[in-house]
Scaffold this active site. Sequence first.
Site, mmCIF file in Angstrom:
data_model
loop_
_atom_site.group_PDB
_atom_site.id
_atom_site.type_symbol
_atom_site.label_atom_id
_atom_site.label_comp_id
_atom_site.label_asym_id
_atom_site.label_seq_id
_atom_site.Cartn_x
_atom_site.Cartn_y
_atom_site.Cartn_z
ATOM 1 N N TYR A 33 0.981 -1.266 -0.136
ATOM 2 C CA TYR A 33 -0.049 -0.222 0.125
ATOM 3 C C TYR A 33 0.953 1.170 0.084
ATOM 4 C CZ TYR A 33 0.730 0.910 4.946
ATOM 5 O OH TYR A 33 1.480 1.297 6.041
ATOM 6 N N LYS A 148 -2.034 -17.762 15.022
ATOM 7 C CA LYS A 148 -2.165 -18.276 13.643
ATOM 8 C C LYS A 148 -3.191 -17.102 13.117
ATOM 9 C CE LYS A 148 -4.395 -22.182 11.352
ATOM 10 N NZ LYS A 148 -3.193 -22.563 10.373
ATOM 11 N N GLU A 181 10.155 -24.394 11.616
ATOM 12 C CA GLU A 181 8.777 -25.037 11.043
ATOM 13 C C GLU A 181 8.698 -25.062 9.838
ATOM 14 O OE1 GLU A 181 5.079 -23.693 12.622
ATOM 15 O OE2 GLU A 181 5.906 -21.439 12.633
ATOM 16 N N LEU A 206 4.258 -22.095 15.258
ATOM 17 C CA LEU A 206 2.874 -22.406 15.703
ATOM 18 C C LEU A 206 2.732 -23.483 16.381
ATOM 19 C CD1 LEU A 206 -0.007 -20.924 14.883
ATOM 20 C CD2 LEU A 206 0.002 -22.928 12.996
HETATM 21 N N1 PLP Z 1 2.923 -23.995 11.138
HETATM 22 C C1 PLP Z 1 2.737 -23.291 10.351
HETATM 23 C C2 PLP Z 1 3.377 -21.995 10.112
HETATM 24 C C3 PLP Z 1 1.160 -23.220 9.719
HETATM 25 O O1 PLP Z 1 0.638 -22.494 8.874
HETATM 26 C C4 PLP Z 1 0.576 -24.738 10.159
HETATM 27 C C5 PLP Z 1 -0.865 -24.874 9.618
HETATM 28 O O2 PLP Z 1 -1.381 -23.973 8.646
HETATM 29 C C6 PLP Z 1 1.074 -25.711 10.941
HETATM 30 C C7 PLP Z 1 2.214 -25.057 11.476
HETATM 31 C C8 PLP Z 1 0.251 -26.773 11.277
HETATM 32 O O3 PLP Z 1 -0.662 -26.508 12.124
HETATM 33 P P1 PLP Z 1 -1.963 -27.524 12.264
HETATM 34 O O4 PLP Z 1 -1.500 -28.987 12.620
HETATM 35 O O5 PLP Z 1 -2.839 -27.000 13.389
HETATM 36 O O6 PLP Z 1 -2.675 -27.467 10.763
#
Ligand code: PLP
Length: 286
Positions: A33, A148, A181, A206
């Site tokens: 933006y 999330k 991750e 996450l």
């Molecule tokens: N890590 C990230 C960054 C994610 O976006 C996700 C799922 O979208 C996960 C891990 C796995 O999470 P879940 O097992 O709750 O789907």
Amino acid sequence: MSRVSYVNGTYRSHAQAVVHIEDRGFQFADGVYEVWGVFDGRLADFDGHMTRLHRSLNELQIAIPMTSAALKRVLDETIRRNRVRNGIVYLQVTRGTAPRDHAFPKDVAPSVVVTAKTIDPAKGEALATKGAAGVTQPDIRWGRCDIKTVGLLANVLAKQAARERGAYECLLVDEMGLVTEGSSTNAWIVDADGKLRTRDTQANILRGVTRTKLLQIIAEEGLELDERPFSVDEAKQARELFVTAASTFVMPLVSLDGTKIGDGKPGPVATRLRAAYLEQADRDAI
Ligand code: PLP
């Protein structure tokens, strides 16, 4: 006087100026933006903002939606239709609307939205005369991967990098060379000693619901687990590497940056955990 906003080629009443629910700005914060100050009906620093806009678009590989002259006409027209003498004009360009998938969609036109609003210059002047207050907060941009959030731009760029390299998933690596991750998954290995390993959730990752369920299954199956990080080298030397998420369950990765993992085939632990997860999910689903 009612407000008017520009959305993808049309001027609409502000209340009816909408983008699709699968616009990637809404789904992933996959957009950029700019805000121009409006002084006496004219745009301040037009070129400076245009230059940064083009840079931001270029960095994200979003096509420039229209020429600078055409965009200037849209900004001017939005200002005119809203009778803004002093205020701001806001431009947002997103990658466009496409079925939700982290990686970039093909052949999608960027979305362009422009709004304008009046700001009373006297208020700013009064505050500037008096002076304004400041406070401090830790800079958490973006150290809260445990939430999330739809602020997924970094994840989008990582998934796209995977796709461009013919891969399924991109593992994210911290400044210590340790895997955090996947771009949309949690990451696991069966290490060279045969022990399962996944990063602990104290870290900035996450807390995958699939990960949590798999921890239970691992305990039930009597498998050994170490909740601590592993490096990229350890992943490459692991017997097995896999990722987990609600959308993919347990997904074995058989190569990493071109290095074969184990014998290059899904390993027995990932295969067994996938079957156990699917069986439990099927039994417990409501
Ligand atoms: N890590 C990230 C960054 C994610 O976006 C996700 C799922 O979208 C996960 C891990 C796995 O999470 P879940 O097992 O709750 O789907």
